[in-house]
Scaffold this motif. Structure first.
Motif, mmCIF file in Angstrom:
data_model
loop_
_atom_site.group_PDB
_atom_site.id
_atom_site.type_symbol
_atom_site.label_atom_id
_atom_site.label_comp_id
_atom_site.label_asym_id
_atom_site.label_seq_id
_atom_site.Cartn_x
_atom_site.Cartn_y
_atom_site.Cartn_z
ATOM 1 N N LEU A 120 0.755 -1.152 -0.034
ATOM 2 C CA LEU A 120 -0.090 0.118 -0.116
ATOM 3 C C LEU A 120 1.108 1.077 0.019
ATOM 4 C CD1 LEU A 120 -3.015 1.266 0.457
ATOM 5 C CD2 LEU A 120 -2.265 1.346 2.961
ATOM 6 N N LEU A 121 1.855 1.175 0.951
ATOM 7 C CA LEU A 121 2.804 2.669 0.942
ATOM 8 C C LEU A 121 3.490 2.735 -0.170
ATOM 9 C CD1 LEU A 121 4.131 4.965 2.214
ATOM 10 C CD2 LEU A 121 5.917 3.165 3.574
ATOM 11 N N GLN A 122 3.973 1.632 -0.990
ATOM 12 C CA GLN A 122 4.763 2.173 -2.061
ATOM 13 C C GLN A 122 3.947 2.318 -3.302
ATOM 14 O OE1 GLN A 122 8.095 2.005 -2.420
ATOM 15 N NE2 GLN A 122 8.870 0.373 -0.697
ATOM 16 N N ALA A 123 2.662 1.678 -3.268
ATOM 17 C CA ALA A 123 1.985 2.216 -4.478
ATOM 18 C C ALA A 123 1.381 3.512 -4.082
ATOM 19 C CB ALA A 123 0.649 1.194 -4.601
ATOM 20 N N ALA A 124 1.053 3.793 -3.071
ATOM 21 C CA ALA A 124 0.538 5.490 -2.840
ATOM 22 C C ALA A 124 1.766 6.332 -3.243
ATOM 23 C CB ALA A 124 0.463 5.307 -1.340
ATOM 24 N N GLN A 125 3.207 5.975 -2.788
ATOM 25 C CA GLN A 125 4.118 6.854 -3.259
ATOM 26 C C GLN A 125 4.289 7.082 -4.644
ATOM 27 O OE1 GLN A 125 7.347 5.420 -0.924
ATOM 28 N NE2 GLN A 125 6.829 6.501 1.022
ATOM 29 N N LEU A 126 3.872 5.907 -5.410
ATOM 30 C CA LEU A 126 3.844 6.064 -6.918
ATOM 31 C C LEU A 126 2.779 6.728 -7.502
ATOM 32 C CD1 LEU A 126 4.889 2.354 -7.725
ATOM 33 C CD2 LEU A 126 6.279 4.420 -8.099
ATOM 34 N N GLY A 127 1.897 7.372 -6.621
ATOM 35 C CA GLY A 127 0.675 8.070 -7.136
ATOM 36 C C GLY A 127 -0.416 7.286 -7.660
ATOM 37 N N LEU A 128 -0.361 5.965 -7.314
ATOM 38 C CA LEU A 128 -1.693 4.886 -7.613
ATOM 39 C C LEU A 128 -2.762 5.349 -6.695
ATOM 40 C CD1 LEU A 128 0.536 1.939 -8.383
ATOM 41 C CD2 LEU A 128 -0.605 3.362 -10.023
ATOM 42 N N LYS A 129 -4.099 5.107 -7.224
ATOM 43 C CA LYS A 129 -5.006 5.161 -6.515
ATOM 44 C C LYS A 129 -5.338 3.577 -5.818
ATOM 45 C CE LYS A 129 -10.045 6.495 -6.354
ATOM 46 N NZ LYS A 129 -10.992 7.146 -7.067
ATOM 47 N N VAL A 130 -4.822 3.543 -4.417
ATOM 48 C CA VAL A 130 -4.895 2.208 -3.930
ATOM 49 C C VAL A 130 -5.577 2.070 -2.683
ATOM 50 C CG1 VAL A 130 -2.545 2.555 -2.877
ATOM 51 C CG2 VAL A 130 -2.948 0.547 -3.203
ATOM 52 N N LEU A 131 -6.149 0.953 -2.538
ATOM 53 C CA LEU A 131 -7.098 0.600 -1.492
ATOM 54 C C LEU A 131 -6.671 -0.787 -0.630
ATOM 55 C CD1 LEU A 131 -9.623 0.763 0.571
ATOM 56 C CD2 LEU A 131 -10.733 -0.519 -1.420
ATOM 57 N N LEU A 132 -6.484 -0.874 0.774
ATOM 58 C CA LEU A 132 -6.147 -2.123 1.546
ATOM 59 C C LEU A 132 -7.315 -2.626 1.976
ATOM 60 C CD1 LEU A 132 -3.217 -2.912 3.445
ATOM 61 C CD2 LEU A 132 -5.104 -2.975 4.532
ATOM 62 N N LEU A 133 -7.614 -3.706 1.909
ATOM 63 C CA LEU A 133 -8.715 -4.366 2.677
ATOM 64 C C LEU A 133 -8.154 -5.436 3.865
ATOM 65 C CD1 LEU A 133 -10.798 -5.387 -0.477
ATOM 66 C CD2 LEU A 133 -11.061 -3.407 0.932
ATOM 67 N N GLU A 134 -8.581 -5.392 4.781
ATOM 68 C CA GLU A 134 -8.344 -6.269 6.018
ATOM 69 C C GLU A 134 -9.523 -6.989 6.469
ATOM 70 O OE1 GLU A 134 -7.229 -8.989 8.578
ATOM 71 O OE2 GLU A 134 -5.644 -8.042 7.249
ATOM 72 N N LYS A 135 -9.481 -8.350 6.538
ATOM 73 C CA LYS A 135 -10.697 -9.004 6.915
ATOM 74 C C LYS A 135 -11.022 -9.018 8.431
ATOM 75 C CE LYS A 135 -12.486 -13.915 7.059
ATOM 76 N NZ LYS A 135 -12.350 -15.485 6.608
ATOM 77 N N HIS A 136 -10.023 -8.957 9.208
ATOM 78 C CA HIS A 136 -9.803 -8.805 10.797
ATOM 79 C C HIS A 136 -9.424 -7.386 11.054
ATOM 80 C CE1 HIS A 136 -10.900 -12.997 11.203
ATOM 81 N NE2 HIS A 136 -9.927 -13.483 10.253
ATOM 82 N N ASP A 137 -8.615 -7.181 11.960
ATOM 83 C CA ASP A 137 -7.812 -5.967 12.166
ATOM 84 C C ASP A 137 -6.366 -5.854 11.582
ATOM 85 O OD1 ASP A 137 -7.695 -3.298 13.542
ATOM 86 O OD2 ASP A 137 -6.699 -4.348 15.173
ATOM 87 N N PHE A 138 -6.047 -4.572 11.333
ATOM 88 C CA PHE A 138 -4.818 -4.371 10.963
ATOM 89 C C PHE A 138 -3.499 -5.184 11.946
ATOM 90 C CE2 PHE A 138 -6.889 -0.267 9.930
ATOM 91 C CZ PHE A 138 -6.894 -0.684 8.627
ATOM 92 N N ALA A 139 -2.931 -5.977 11.103
ATOM 93 C CA ALA A 139 -1.867 -6.722 11.986
ATOM 94 C C ALA A 139 -2.457 -7.697 12.818
ATOM 95 C CB ALA A 139 -0.888 -5.921 12.872
ATOM 96 N N TRP A 140 -3.630 -8.219 12.687
ATOM 97 C CA TRP A 140 -4.133 -9.124 13.498
ATOM 98 C C TRP A 140 -3.434 -10.703 13.210
ATOM 99 C CZ3 TRP A 140 -6.625 -13.949 12.214
ATOM 100 C CH2 TRP A 140 -7.267 -14.667 13.068
ATOM 101 N N GLY A 141 -3.051 -10.851 12.235
ATOM 102 C CA GLY A 141 -2.179 -12.243 11.981
ATOM 103 C C GLY A 141 -0.856 -12.137 12.503
#
Length: 499
Positions: A31-52
């Protein structure tokens, strides 16, 4: 990271350049690298961030000495250079720490073998940080360690972090660069062709489903990667478990690498956020991946035996265990039936039916893994890939995080200081449940007895006021949290014990 969780329905109104599935360190890095490239990017997490896996690792940002022993010089060099980058860019979250490797007469590896390995280790990192520690100095630094047949110890440095806070720091950076993210929103299915992919998102908060459209999809779900990859299974889930005990019962100031008497495996004993952590194990994980992993009695016995052999006067027992933590590593299987500890820790990227899947690898190398995934998705070319590998700085923003939040060697604050940190977390980090707050945004559920029940009671009014919970919601959340702590972060109950 936006202060409030976005409405999933609003995400369906956009055409995304990239949707990243998985909110651990790998997905956050993509997500971070794609955002820094100017892409329109979305991250989906089924549980909570860093849950696994990314909240249950051994908390180390390191090159991995054993990878040198296995002949994997490339992975070690890569990890060490990323370690040095993170130490430079994230001081206070990634912290250099002394490691001691005691050397006993007749033990392999001995002093000179370790000297050679550490010389190479430092050379790959472009530092010089190893030295020999005499038996006398070792006894002064670690008086509780068994000192018979000890010749001394090799001293070197690696780094410690709070792995969950590291993921969140990457997400904050990604949000500042224009990336979008949502937790408790999983991708149930992915279809389409490259350039025109459709995802069905299920909102775990409301139960509603929404269809998203994206040019590209990267599956970064770690141990769960085979479910969405569309290809044959490649991930071998391996469980690593840890015990947390009061530092007064097992006092250490350095990270110790000690050999288990039964199988000769190296195990770490190290200070972490005011406690002492012991781990890790390395076993095939056959339990349901949709349930949180938990330590087995076999692993508890294994780690207590290590401590009581190496620290014979400590007499550590199960009653001394404040909490437990188990995580599942997404290791790429060799298919050779190797001992779990001998499987390589490289990452892999593969493509099937328009879905780019990435899994395996190390916490330390998340940036490299992310760039490899973007290359496979044709979102960057090889020239750009090489340029970004050598970019001078990854973290370019300055989110206003509270000072000291997630420092791996500082105990969590109390009183008003704790209240201020909790206030900031609740305002800025999409907390949906008590376990999000107590086990990942803060680590109070692991660091305090009974999952931090006393502290949580003192925070009740503040949490309810900030999150808009009434008495019924608080009761539901408290029951949910207590069940999670009892089943997955405490000593296993005999009735549910698994081999």
């Amino acid at each position: 990271m936006p202060g409030k969780r976005p409405d999933p329905a609003s995400l369906a109104d956009s055409q995304w350049d990239l949707v990243v599935i998985g909110g651990g360190i790998t997905g956050a890095g993509v997500l971070l690298q794609a955002a820094q490239l100017g892409l329109k990017v979305l991250l989906l997490e089924k549980h909570d961030f860093a849950w696994g896996t990314s909240s249950r690792s051994s908390k180390m940002v390191h090159g991995g000495l054993r990878y040198i022993a296995q002949g994997d010089i490339r992975l070690t060099r890569e990890a060490l250079r990323e370690r040095e980058r993170l130490l430079c860019e994230l001081p206070g979250l990634v912290v250099r720490q002394t490691y001691l490797f005691p050397i006993r007469r007749g033990q392999f590896p001995g002093r000179w073998a370790m000297t050679l390995v550490l010389w190479l280790y430092d050379r790959l990192a472009r530092i010089r940080d190893h030295r020999w520690v005499s038996a006398k100095e070792l006894a002064e630094r670690v008086p509780a360690l068994r000192h018979d047949q000890v010749e001394g110890a090799m001293s070197y440095t690696d780094a410690l972090t709070d792995d969950s806070r590291l993921v969140l720091r990457v997400l904050h950076e990604a949000a500042a660069e224009g990336g979008a993210m949502i937790n408790y929103a999983g991708a149930e299915s992915v279809s389409g062709t490259p350039g025109d992919m459709q995802l069905v998102l299920k909102d775990s908060v409301t139960g509603a489903r929404h269809t998203l459209r994206s040019r590209h999809v990267i599956n970064a779900t770690g141990a769960w990667a085979d479910r969405l990859s569309g290809a044959s299974a490649r991930v071998r889930p391996l469980r690593g478990s840890h015990l947390f005990v009061a530092s007064a019962r097992l006092p250490v100031k350095d990270c110790l690498t000690v050999m288990h008497p039964d199988d000769g495996r190296p195990v770490f004993v190290f200070p972490w956020e005011g406690l002492t952590c012991i781990g890790t194990t390395d076993l095939d994980h056959g339990d349901d991946l949709d349930l949180e992993p938990r330590v087995s009695q076999r692993e508890i016995d294994y780690l207590l035996r290590l401590v009581n052999t190496q620290f014979p006067d400590i007499h550590l027992t199960e009653e001394d265990i404040v909490s437990t933590m188990a995580g599942v590593r997404p290791v790429i299987s060799s298919g050779k039936g190797l001992d779990p500890s001998k499987e390589r820790r490289d990452h892999a990227v593969w493509t099937q039916d328009g879905v780019i899947t990435v899994s395996g690898g190390k916490l330390t190398t998340f940036r490299v893994i992310a760039l490899d995934a973007l290359l496979a998705a044709t979102l960057i070319d090889r020239q750009t890939h090489r340029r970004l590998l050598n970019t001078p700085r990854l973290f370019r923003q300055a989110p206003s995080l509270p000072a000291g939040l997630g420092h791996p060697l500082h105990a969590w604050p109390q009183g008003e200081a704790l209240s201020e940190q909790v206030r900031w977390v609740l305002d800025n980090e999409m907390v949906q449940h008590l376990d999000d707050l107590m086990l990942r945004r803060t680590r109070l559920g692991n660091l305090l007895p009974d999952g931090g029940a006393t502290t949580l009671a003192g925070l009740r009014a503040q949490i309810c006021a900030q999150l808009g919970w009434d008495e019924a919601r608080w009761a539901t959340e408290l029951t949910r949290y207590q069940r999670i702590v009892q089943r997955f972060y405490s000593l296993p109950a005999p009735a549910i014990e698994a081999a």
